[in-house]
Scaffold this active site. Structure first.
Site, short mmCIF file in Angstrom:
data_model
loop_
_atom_site.label_atom_id
_atom_site.label_comp_id
_atom_site.label_asym_id
_atom_site.label_seq_id
_atom_site.Cartn_x
_atom_site.Cartn_y
_atom_site.Cartn_z
N ASP A 19 -31.09 13.89 6.77
CA ASP A 19 -31.28 15.01 7.69
C ASP A 19 -32.79 15.26 7.82
OD1 ASP A 19 -30.85 17.21 9.32
OD2 ASP A 19 -29.21 18.01 8.14
N HIS A 44 -34.61 13.08 10.05
CA HIS A 44 -34.63 13.72 11.37
C HIS A 44 -35.97 14.38 11.66
CE1 HIS A 44 -29.91 14.02 11.36
NE2 HIS A 44 -30.37 12.79 11.24
#
Ligand code: NAG
Ligand code: NAG
Ligand code: NAG
Ligand code: NAG
Ligand code: NAG
Length: 328
Positions: free
Chosen positions: A224, A247
Site C-alpha cells: 500500500d 502506492h
C-alpha cells in the site's frame, strides 16, 4: 560540610565540586538483556509476560536511563503494549527477531506492539519485526465482509514525543507496518520496510495528528502507501527515501470524516520511486465532511522509474464506488 573561615573558601568550594562530580549518576544506561530476564529465543515460547515485566522495571527505574536489549535469536511475542510515562530515557535495542503470532485472532488489539505516553524513547538495532502477515492477507476483505477479522498493525506509537527509530526492519506486516498518532518531534532513519507488492493495506509509515517528523535514509517496499500522511499532520521532512513496490507517498485520504484537521508544511526531497503504482499522491473525497486546508508542500528532486501515475492529485477519491457526491 561547613565553611567558616574565608581562607578555607577556595578549598571548601573545590571539595564541594569533587563531591558533586562523584555523586552524579553514571550516564551509562542499565541494560536489561531480555534473555537474562526470562525471555526465550526459541521462536515458540510466548514472551509477552517477560517483555511486559522487563518494560515495567526499565520504565520505572529511578537511577538513570534504561536499555532493553533483544539479542540475536527469534523471540515469539503476542500482542503487547508498552505504556509510559517512564522516569528516564528508554532505549529498545532489537538485534534479534520479534515474531508475531501467525493467526491474526491471536492479537486482540489493533496493533501488535504498541508504545503509548512516552518521552525520549529510542528504538534501534539491526533486528526484524516479523509480522507473519501471509496468513492474514487473504482475510482482508472488510469493505465487503462485515465479519472480517481485525488485523493488527505491526508497531504503533501514540502520544510519544522527542523520540526516534533507527535501523530496524519491518517484514510482512498484517496491516500497516508503523502507525503514528499524536506523535511530536520524532526521527525515523535507516529503517527498512518490506512486504509483497500485492499484500493488502500494508502501509509503510502512517501518520495522523503528528508534528515535526523527520524521515530519512529509509527503504520501503510494500503493498500500500509507502508513506501515508493523514489529518492533522504538520511539519514533516521526508528525504532520501526509496519507495517501491507500493502506492507512493500519499497525503490522505482526507475529507471522509468530520473533525479532520489541516495538513501543512510537508517537504519531500531526494526520493526514488521505483515500480510503484503512484508517486506523489494527494487524495481527497469529493463530498468533504470537514472543511480543512492542505498547504505549504515542497517536492524536490524526485526520480520516477516505472511508475504508473507519477503525480496523482485525486479530488474525487472513491476506493469502493459508489461514493456519495452531494457536497455539504
Ligand atoms: C489493548 O488495548 C487496551 C485499550 O487501549 C489496553 O488497555 C491494553 O493494554 C491493550 N492490550 C495489549 C495486549 O496491547
Ligand atoms: C507532546 O507534545 C505535544 C505537542 O508539543 C504536547 O501537547 C504534549 O503534552 C506532549 N506530551 C508529553 C507526554 O510530553
Ligand atoms: C532529530 O534529528 C535532528 C537533526 O536532523 C536533531 O536535531 C533532533 O534532535 C532529532 N530529534 C530526536 C528526538 O532525535
Ligand atoms: C532531517 O534529517 C536529515 C538527515 O539527518 C537532515 O539533513 C535534515 O536537516 C533534517 N530535517 C529537519 C527538519 O530536522
Ligand atoms: C528499480 O527496480 C528494479 C527491479 O527491482 C531494479 O532492477 C533496478 O535496479 C531499480 N533501479 C534503481 C535505479 O534503483
Amino acid at each position: 560540610m561547613t565553611c567558616i573561615a574565608s581562607v578555607f573558601k577556595a578549598l571548601c568550594l573545590s571539595l564541594l565540586f569533587i563531591a558533586a562530580v562523584a555523586s552524579r549518576p553514571t550516564n551509562r544506561p542499565k541494560v536489561f538483556n531480555v534473555q537474562r530476564y526470562g525471555a526465550k529465543a526459541n521462536g515458540k515460547t510466548d514472551n509477552t509476560k517477560a517483555f511486559t515485566n522487563i518494560w515495567k522495571s526499565a520504565c520505572t527505574r529511578k537511577g538513570g536511563n534504561s536499555k532493553i536489549y533483544v539479542p540475536k535469536g527469534t523471540f515469539y511475542l503476542g500482542g503487547i503494549e508498552f505504556v509510559g510515562p517512564c522516569t528516564n530515557q528508554i532505549e529498545f535495542v532489537i538485534d534479534g527477531t520479534l515474531l508475531a503470532p501467525s493467526n491474526p485472532r491471536d492479537i486482540k488489539n489493533d496493533t501488535w506492539i504498541q508504545f503509548r505516553y512516552i518521552n525520549n524513547l529510542i528504538i534501534s538495532g539491526a533486528g526484524t519485526l516479523d509480522g507473519q502477515g501471509k496468513e492474514s492477507w487473504p482475510l482482508n476483505d472488510c469493505h465487503k465482509n462485515p465479519n472480517c477479522p481485525k488485523l493488527a498493525m505491526t508497531m504503533g506509537f501514540a502520544f510519544v514525543n522527542n523520540s526516534r527509530i533507527n535501523g530496524i526492519t519491518s517484514l510482512n506486516s498484517k496491516m500497516g507496518h508503523f502507525n503514528f498518532f499524536s506523535v511530536h518531534h520524532f526521527n525515523i532513519t535507516d529503517v527498512t520496510i518490506t512486504a509483497p507488492g500485492d499484500s493488502p493495506n500494508t502501509d509503510g509509515l502512517k501518520f495522523g495528528f503528528c508534528s515535526n517528523i523527520n524521515i530519512s535514509k529509509t527503504h520501503i517496499g510494500t503493498g500500500d502507501d509507502c508513506i501515508a500522511i493523514l489529518s492533522g499532520t504538520t511539519n514533516m521532512d521526508i528525504s532520501n527515501v526509496n519507495c517501491g513496490p507500493g502506492h507512493g507517498i500519499s497525503v490522505g485520504s482526507l475529507g471522509k470524516n468530520k473533525e479532520e484537521k489541516d495538513v501543512n508544511g510537508l517537504t519531500v526531497r531526494d526520493i526514488v520511486f521505483n515500480g510503484t503504482s503512484d508517486g506523489i499522491r494527494i487524495k481527497t473525497w469529493e463530498s468533504s465532511a470537514s472543511k480543512i486546508l492542505v498547504s505549504n508542500f515542497v517536492y524536490e528532486n524526485i526520480q520516477m522509474i516505472n511508475v504508473g501515475n507519477p503525480i496523482n492529485i485525486d479530488q474525487k477519491y472513491c476506493p469502493h464506488p459508489p461514493c456519495e457526491k452531494k457536497s455539504k
